[in-house]
Design a protein around this motif. Structure first.
Motif, PDB file in Angstrom:
ATOM      1  N   THR A  11      49.707  -2.121 -11.154  1.00 48.27           N
ATOM      2  CA  THR A  11      48.274  -2.705 -11.360  1.00 48.27           C
ATOM      3  C   THR A  11      47.841  -3.788 -10.675  1.00 48.27           C
ATOM      4  OG1 THR A  11      50.118  -4.326 -13.012  1.00 48.27           O
ATOM      5  CG2 THR A  11      49.682  -2.753 -14.138  1.00 48.27           C
ATOM      6  N   ILE A  12      49.483  -4.462  -9.405  1.00 51.84           N
ATOM      7  CA  ILE A  12      48.928  -5.008  -8.799  1.00 51.84           C
ATOM      8  C   ILE A  12      47.997  -4.421  -7.837  1.00 51.84           C
ATOM      9  CG2 ILE A  12      49.531  -6.155  -6.844  1.00 51.84           C
ATOM     10  CD1 ILE A  12      52.389  -6.664  -8.180  1.00 51.84           C
ATOM     11  N   VAL A  13      48.175  -2.681  -7.167  1.00 56.03           N
ATOM     12  CA  VAL A  13      46.949  -3.041  -6.200  1.00 56.03           C
ATOM     13  C   VAL A  13      45.764  -2.679  -6.677  1.00 56.03           C
ATOM     14  CG1 VAL A  13      46.903  -0.514  -4.940  1.00 56.03           C
ATOM     15  CG2 VAL A  13      49.280  -0.996  -5.065  1.00 56.03           C
ATOM     16  N   LEU A  14      45.830  -2.158  -8.268  1.00 59.05           N
ATOM     17  CA  LEU A  14      44.720  -1.848  -8.719  1.00 59.05           C
ATOM     18  C   LEU A  14      43.797  -3.045  -8.619  1.00 59.05           C
ATOM     19  CD1 LEU A  14      45.474   0.790 -11.950  1.00 59.05           C
ATOM     20  CD2 LEU A  14      44.028   1.012 -10.160  1.00 59.05           C
ATOM     21  N   ILE A  15      44.358  -4.097  -8.800  1.00 60.88           N
ATOM     22  CA  ILE A  15      43.517  -5.442  -9.239  1.00 60.88           C
ATOM     23  C   ILE A  15      43.219  -6.183  -8.268  1.00 60.88           C
ATOM     24  CG2 ILE A  15      45.810  -6.991  -9.460  1.00 60.88           C
ATOM     25  CD1 ILE A  15      43.613  -8.577 -12.244  1.00 60.88           C
ATOM     26  N   PHE A  16      44.202  -5.607  -6.731  1.00 64.15           N
ATOM     27  CA  PHE A  16      43.715  -6.269  -5.356  1.00 64.15           C
ATOM     28  C   PHE A  16      42.987  -5.006  -4.891  1.00 64.15           C
ATOM     29  CE2 PHE A  16      47.031  -9.460  -6.105  1.00 64.15           C
ATOM     30  CZ  PHE A  16      46.553 -10.635  -5.619  1.00 64.15           C
ATOM     31  N   GLY A  17      42.686  -3.890  -5.481  1.00 62.60           N
ATOM     32  CA  GLY A  17      42.170  -3.896  -4.408  1.00 62.60           C
ATOM     33  C   GLY A  17      40.901  -3.134  -5.268  1.00 62.60           C
ATOM     34  N   ALA A  47      30.537 -11.491 -10.183  1.00 56.42           N
ATOM     35  CA  ALA A  47      30.903 -12.000 -12.421  1.00 56.42           C
ATOM     36  C   ALA A  47      31.836 -11.463 -12.103  1.00 56.42           C
ATOM     37  CB  ALA A  47      30.423 -11.999 -12.632  1.00 56.42           C
ATOM     38  N   LEU A  48      32.577 -10.047 -11.688  1.00 56.36           N
ATOM     39  CA  LEU A  48      32.837  -9.342 -11.849  1.00 56.36           C
ATOM     40  C   LEU A  48      34.517  -9.736 -11.084  1.00 56.36           C
ATOM     41  CD1 LEU A  48      35.721  -6.921 -12.748  1.00 56.36           C
ATOM     42  CD2 LEU A  48      34.134  -5.439 -11.670  1.00 56.36           C
ATOM     43  N   ALA A  49      34.234  -9.862  -9.561  1.00 56.57           N
ATOM     44  CA  ALA A  49      34.586 -10.339  -8.299  1.00 56.57           C
ATOM     45  C   ALA A  49      35.013 -11.109  -8.556  1.00 56.57           C
ATOM     46  CB  ALA A  49      33.572  -9.869  -7.220  1.00 56.57           C
ATOM     47  N   GLY A  50      34.727 -12.066  -9.199  1.00 52.11           N
ATOM     48  CA  GLY A  50      34.772 -13.793  -9.677  1.00 52.11           C
ATOM     49  C   GLY A  50      36.139 -13.998 -10.583  1.00 52.11           C
ATOM     50  N   TRP A  51      35.896 -13.308 -11.794  1.00 55.79           N
ATOM     51  CA  TRP A  51      37.393 -13.297 -12.273  1.00 55.79           C
ATOM     52  C   TRP A  51      38.067 -12.936 -11.578  1.00 55.79           C
ATOM     53  CZ3 TRP A  51      39.150 -15.960 -16.209  1.00 55.79           C
ATOM     54  CH2 TRP A  51      40.031 -15.397 -17.074  1.00 55.79           C
ATOM     55  N   LEU A  52      38.449 -11.345 -11.333  1.00 53.88           N
ATOM     56  CA  LEU A  52      39.773 -10.895 -10.535  1.00 53.88           C
ATOM     57  C   LEU A  52      40.153 -11.879  -9.142  1.00 53.88           C
ATOM     58  CD1 LEU A  52      38.313  -7.187  -9.729  1.00 53.88           C
ATOM     59  CD2 LEU A  52      39.768  -8.221 -11.766  1.00 53.88           C
ATOM     60  N   THR A  53      39.413 -12.400  -8.790  1.00 54.87           N
ATOM     61  CA  THR A  53      39.774 -13.740  -7.347  1.00 54.87           C
ATOM     62  C   THR A  53      40.827 -14.133  -8.286  1.00 54.87           C
ATOM     63  OG1 THR A  53      37.591 -14.022  -6.268  1.00 54.87           O
ATOM     64  CG2 THR A  53      39.799 -15.424  -6.209  1.00 54.87           C
ATOM     65  N   VAL A  54      40.622 -14.721  -9.592  1.00 52.17           N
ATOM     66  CA  VAL A  54      41.740 -15.280 -10.819  1.00 52.17           C
ATOM     67  C   VAL A  54      42.511 -14.394 -11.035  1.00 52.17           C
ATOM     68  CG1 VAL A  54      41.952 -16.724 -12.312  1.00 52.17           C
ATOM     69  CG2 VAL A  54      40.465 -17.153 -11.079  1.00 52.17           C
ATOM     70  N   ALA A  55      42.283 -13.673 -11.539  1.00 52.29           N
ATOM     71  CA  ALA A  55      43.479 -12.322 -12.498  1.00 52.29           C
ATOM     72  C   ALA A  55      43.994 -12.009 -11.186  1.00 52.29           C
ATOM     73  CB  ALA A  55      42.491 -11.215 -13.090  1.00 52.29           C
ATOM     74  N   ALA A  56      43.710 -11.596  -9.829  1.00 48.10           N
ATOM     75  CA  ALA A  56      44.606 -10.975  -9.446  1.00 48.10           C
ATOM     76  C   ALA A  56      45.725 -11.542  -8.682  1.00 48.10           C
ATOM     77  CB  ALA A  56      43.992 -10.832  -8.033  1.00 48.10           C
ATOM     78  N   PRO A  57      45.914 -12.497  -8.310  1.00 49.96           N
ATOM     79  CA  PRO A  57      47.037 -13.715  -8.411  1.00 49.96           C
ATOM     80  C   PRO A  57      47.607 -13.849  -9.591  1.00 49.96           C
ATOM     81  CG  PRO A  57      45.342 -14.875  -7.960  1.00 49.96           C
ATOM     82  CD  PRO A  57      44.726 -13.399  -7.689  1.00 49.96           C
ATOM     83  N   VAL A  58      47.545 -14.350 -10.592  1.00 48.17           N
ATOM     84  CA  VAL A  58      47.635 -14.460 -11.423  1.00 48.17           C
ATOM     85  C   VAL A  58      48.991 -13.206 -11.818  1.00 48.17           C
ATOM     86  CG1 VAL A  58      47.328 -14.521 -13.914  1.00 48.17           C
ATOM     87  CG2 VAL A  58      46.137 -15.937 -12.696  1.00 48.17           C
ATOM     88  N   ASN A  59      48.341 -11.996 -11.894  1.00 57.30           N
ATOM     89  CA  ASN A  59      48.828 -10.828 -11.666  1.00 57.30           C
ATOM     90  C   ASN A  59      50.364 -10.178 -11.237  1.00 57.30           C
ATOM     91  OD1 ASN A  59      47.234  -7.009 -12.859  1.00 57.30           O
ATOM     92  ND2 ASN A  59      49.812  -7.975 -12.437  1.00 57.30           N
ATOM     93  N   LEU A  60      49.798 -10.912  -9.823  1.00 57.13           N
ATOM     94  CA  LEU A  60      50.167 -11.333  -9.005  1.00 57.13           C
ATOM     95  C   LEU A  60      51.671 -11.634  -9.428  1.00 57.13           C
ATOM     96  CD1 LEU A  60      51.992  -9.590  -6.142  1.00 57.13           C
ATOM     97  CD2 LEU A  60      50.401 -11.732  -5.072  1.00 57.13           C
ATOM     98  N   LEU A  61      52.198 -12.735  -9.123  1.00 55.54           N
ATOM     99  CA  LEU A  61      53.075 -13.927  -9.829  1.00 55.54           C
ATOM    100  C   LEU A  61      53.568 -14.186 -10.901  1.00 55.54           C
ATOM    101  CD1 LEU A  61      51.402 -17.040  -8.554  1.00 55.54           C
ATOM    102  CD2 LEU A  61      53.057 -16.355  -7.472  1.00 55.54           C
TER     103      LEU A  61
END
Length: 274
Positions: free
Chosen positions: A123-129, A164-178
């Motif tokens: 999930t981390i690889v996919l969301i940051f990718g 817009a997708l990239a903007g949401w992923l900018t928040v979701a990716a670090p949340v996913n990682l943590l």
């Protein structure tokens, strides 16, 4: 003397490659939109909400904030349908965002399956990718994006949905990682959890302002601000006042900075806002 004139077969290849790209965008957008509904319909593994709530002690986003996927999916659907309309002309924006958007759409679709099967590292690889492959054309084509007129369809039907997708992923990716790091006990102890969460919040805000400064596209920072609002509400409910108000401050900075950048509130300055 070398003949530099393209052959007939090379000339015919260009429309064919465009058609393949556009069909790939449409198919991957359909996959990304449908897979989440299908996962819940057939009860395949855990839901994205269950995955996110599993270890969200370090950084949490309130549940209703994820409703933003509705407008994001709508924008992606508009973007994808436009690709396959025969009267949609080829453009620099469509061409530049085409294959990166395919990778991003596959990434967010596969993320649903990875979360369902609790494949945490995947999930981390996919969301940051997915985030990175969208940021690359956003930044590479920043000048061309700023040059688009306010009424240009590429602005509203290509750049906006993907930003817009990239903007949401900018928040979701670090949340996913943590979330994953917290659940596995891998969060480095050099800093307390709240400090890591604040770093993630500040990093998302800084990236949001930088990309907005380059592109002048409001669609990118708005989902970031929405996500930070979700962090503020969730962390306030948890009683983590420091993190809650840290998120609130960064939310206000992102909103104020983005509006100033996009609408050019400097005297005598004109922009192609939005």
């Amino acid at each position: 003397m070398t003949d530099s004139t393209p052959s007939h077969s090379q000339t015919d290849l260009a429309p064919q490659s465009r058609s393949i790209r556009r069909l790939a965008v449409f198919a991957c957008a359909l996959f990304a939109i449908v897979i989440g509904q299908l996962q819940q319909l057939i009860n395949l593994g855990q839901s994205p909400a269950e995955f996110s709530a599993d270890s969200d002690a370090t950084l949490k986003v309130v549940g209703w904030a994820f409703a933003i996927w509705g407008p994001i999916y709508l924008g992606l659907a508009i973007y994808a349908v436009r690709q396959v309309l025969p009267r949609t002309p080829e453009s620099e924006m469509i061409r530049s965002f085409g294959w990166p958007s395919v990778l991003a759409l596959l990434g967010i679709g596969w993320w649903i399956l990875a979360a369902a099967w609790d494949l945490e590292v995947v999930t981390i690889v996919l969301i940051f990718g997915a985030l990175i492959v969208l940021l690359i054309p956003l930044l590479r084509k920043a000048d061309a994006t700023r040059a688009l007129s306010r009424g240009d369809r590429d602005r509203w039907m290509t750049v906006w949905p993907l930003a817009a997708l990239a903007g949401w992923l900018t928040v979701a990716a670090p949340v996913n990682l943590l979330t994953v790091a917290t659940g596995n006990g891998d969060l480095p102890t050099v800093l307390p959890p709240t400090a890591w969460a604040l770093l993630a919040v500040v990093a998302a805000a800084a990236l949001g302002l930088f990309v907005t400064w380059r592109t002048r596209v409001l669609a990118y920072p708005l989902p970031i601000a929405w996500g930070l609002l979700g962090v503020f509400v969730a962390e306030q409910d948890k009683g983590n006042v420091l993190l809650a108000f840290g998120a609130l401050v960064t939310l206000l900075v992102v909103l104020g900075g983005a509006l100033t950048i996009v609408f050019g509130l400097r005297p005598g300055r004109t922009t192609s806002a939005g």
